[in-house]
Design an enzyme around this catalytic site. Structure first.
Site, short mmCIF file in Angstrom:
data_model
loop_
_atom_site.label_atom_id
_atom_site.label_comp_id
_atom_site.label_asym_id
_atom_site.label_seq_id
_atom_site.Cartn_x
_atom_site.Cartn_y
_atom_site.Cartn_z
N ARG A 121 0.84 -1.20 0.00
CA ARG A 121 0.00 0.00 0.00
C ARG A 121 0.86 1.24 0.00
O ARG A 121 1.98 1.26 0.47
CB ARG A 121 -0.90 0.02 1.24
N LYS A 189 2.84 -8.46 11.75
CA LYS A 189 2.28 -8.56 10.41
C LYS A 189 2.66 -9.90 9.78
O LYS A 189 3.82 -10.23 9.62
CB LYS A 189 2.78 -7.42 9.52
N ARG A 323 -2.20 2.72 13.50
CA ARG A 323 -1.28 2.02 14.40
C ARG A 323 -1.92 1.98 15.78
O ARG A 323 -2.67 2.88 16.16
CB ARG A 323 0.06 2.76 14.49
#
Length: 325
Positions: A121, A189, A323
Site C-alpha cells: 500500500r 504482520k 497504528r
C-alpha cells in the site's frame, strides 16, 4: 539451466555432488559451481562437505503447480483458467495486469518463488527472498462496475484469515488489508493484500488481487521491514506452501462469484469478529496529520468507523494508515 532448476534439486536438504548436479541439469561442473556461488547472495545459505557434495542449510518447499491443482475441487477447477508458477518476477500483480492487457487474466493465478519489485500500500516496495513467502496474485473480471467492489479487500482478508486459521494459527485483521499474527501480547504482520483495479465505474472492471504471506522470515527480512513481522514458521512446524496455496486459491475462487452477487455484507460480521483493534485507541495517520481515535467496526462499504472528539467518522482507505496507540 536456470538457478531455479538448481534450487529445486537442492531443495530436499540432501547432499548432491557437483557431478550429479551437472548430469541432472545437463551442464558442466564449472557451470554448476558458478550458479552455486549465487545462492548465498539470494539468502540461501549452502553447506559444502568434501566427498559428499552440497546441500541447502534450510530445506525448501518448492512450489508445485500440478500438486496445487490436484487439491482443488471440480467447481474451483472450472473457475481456474490458468495457473502460472514462476521462479522470479518483478511483481505477480504486474504479471497479471499484463495478461489483462492482452485479453486474458480472468480466473488466472500467478505464484512466484521470489519477486524483486513487489508493491504494498501507498507505493511501498515489497520484495521477497526465494521460497520464504507465498506470493500469489489472482485476476478476476467483474461485470457490475467498480462501485460493486467496496469491501473486496476486506473479504479477501477474511478468506486469508480462515485459511491460516485452519492451520491452528491465531490471527486477526487490521484495516484495511493486513493479517496479523498474535505473539504474546503483540500483533505481528503476517500477510498483506493489495488490490489493483482497472475499468469503468459502472461497467466491466478487472481486479488483480495480490497477497503476500510470510511463511518464514530471516533476521535480515525482519530487520528491514520497519515493523514487527511474523511468519507461519514461528508458530507452525514446517508449514507447506503448496498446501496453503491450494487452500487459498480454492477459497478465493469460491468467494469471488459470491461477492459479486452479495457484496461485502456477507463477510462484514466475520471481519468485525476478527478486528484486531476493536474498541481500542489507535493513531490514525492521514497525509501530514495524525490523531487519536477509538476503532469501532467496519460498515457495509468496508469503511472503518472510528470515534473521535468530534463524533463518529468513516475512514475510506487511500492514504490512511493506523497504528495501535
Amino acid at each position: 539451466m536456470s538457478i531455479g532448476d538448481l534450487i529445486r534439486l537442492l531443495s530436499d536438504g540432501n547432499y548432491h555432488s557437483g557431478q550429479q548436479l551437472g548430469e541432472r541439469l545437463g551442464v558442466s561442473r564449472t557451470a554448476v559451481w558458478k550458479q552455486l556461488k549465487k545462492l548465498e547472495a539470494m539468502n540461501l545459505p549452502l553447506e559444502a562437505v568434501k566427498g559428499r557434495g552440497y546441500r541447502l542449510v534450510n530445506p525448501l518447499d518448492s512450489l508445485d503447480g500440478a500438486y496445487i491443482v490436484s487439491r482443488l475441487s471440480a467447481e474451483t477447477r472450472h473457475h481456474l483458467k490458468r495457473l502460472f508458477v514462476e521462479d522470479v518476477l518483478d511483481s505477480t500483480n504486474t504479471f497479471l495486469r499484463d495478461r489483462f492487457r492482452h485479453g486474458a487474466g480472468h480466473g488466472e493465478v500467478c505464484l512466484a518463488e521470489s519477486q524483486t519489485a513487489g508493491r504494498g500500500r501507498r507505493g511501498k516496495v515489497w520484495s521477497t527472498s526465494w521460497g520464504e513467502s507465498l506470493i500469489l496474485s489472482l485476476g478476476w473480471r467483474f461485470e457490475s462496475g467498480v462501485a460493486a467492489l467496496e469491501g473486496l479487500s476486506l473479504a479477501v482478508g477474511v478468506v486469508l484469515a480462515d485459511v491460516v486459521g485452519d492451520l491452528g494459527v491465531d490471527v486477526a485483521l487490521k484495516w484495511p488489508n493486513d493479517v496479523l499474527l498474535a505473539v504474546g501480547d503483540e500483533w505481528q504482520k503476517l500477510a498483506g493484500i493489495l488490490l489493483e483495479v482497472t475499468g469503468d465505474v459502472e461497467g466491466p472492471c478487472e481486479v488483480v488481487i495480490g497477497i503476500g504471506l510470510n511463511v518464514s522470515a530471516s533476521d535480515t527480512v525482519r530487520e528491514a521491514a520497519g515493523q514487527s513481522v511474523g511468519a507461519l514458521a514461528d508458530v507452525v512446524r514446517a508449514p507447506k506452501r503448496n498446501h496453503v496455496a491450494a487452500a487459498l486459491i480454492e477459497s478465493l475462487l469460491m468467494m469471488l462469484p459470491e461477492f459479486e452477487r452479495r457484496g461485502f455484507g456477507a463477510w462484514r460480521a466475520e471481519w468485525n469478529r476478527r478486528h484486531a483493534y476493536a474498541g481500542r485507541s489507535i493513531r490514525i495517520h492521514q497525509g501530514s496529520t495524525s490523531y487519536i481515535a477509538e476503532a469501532v467496526e467496519v460498515d457495509l462499504s468496508g469503511n472503518l468507523i472510528v470515534k473521535t472528539e468530534a463524533g463518529e467518522q468513516a475512514l475510506t482507505g487511500g492514504e490512511i494508515s493506523i497504528r495501535p496507540k
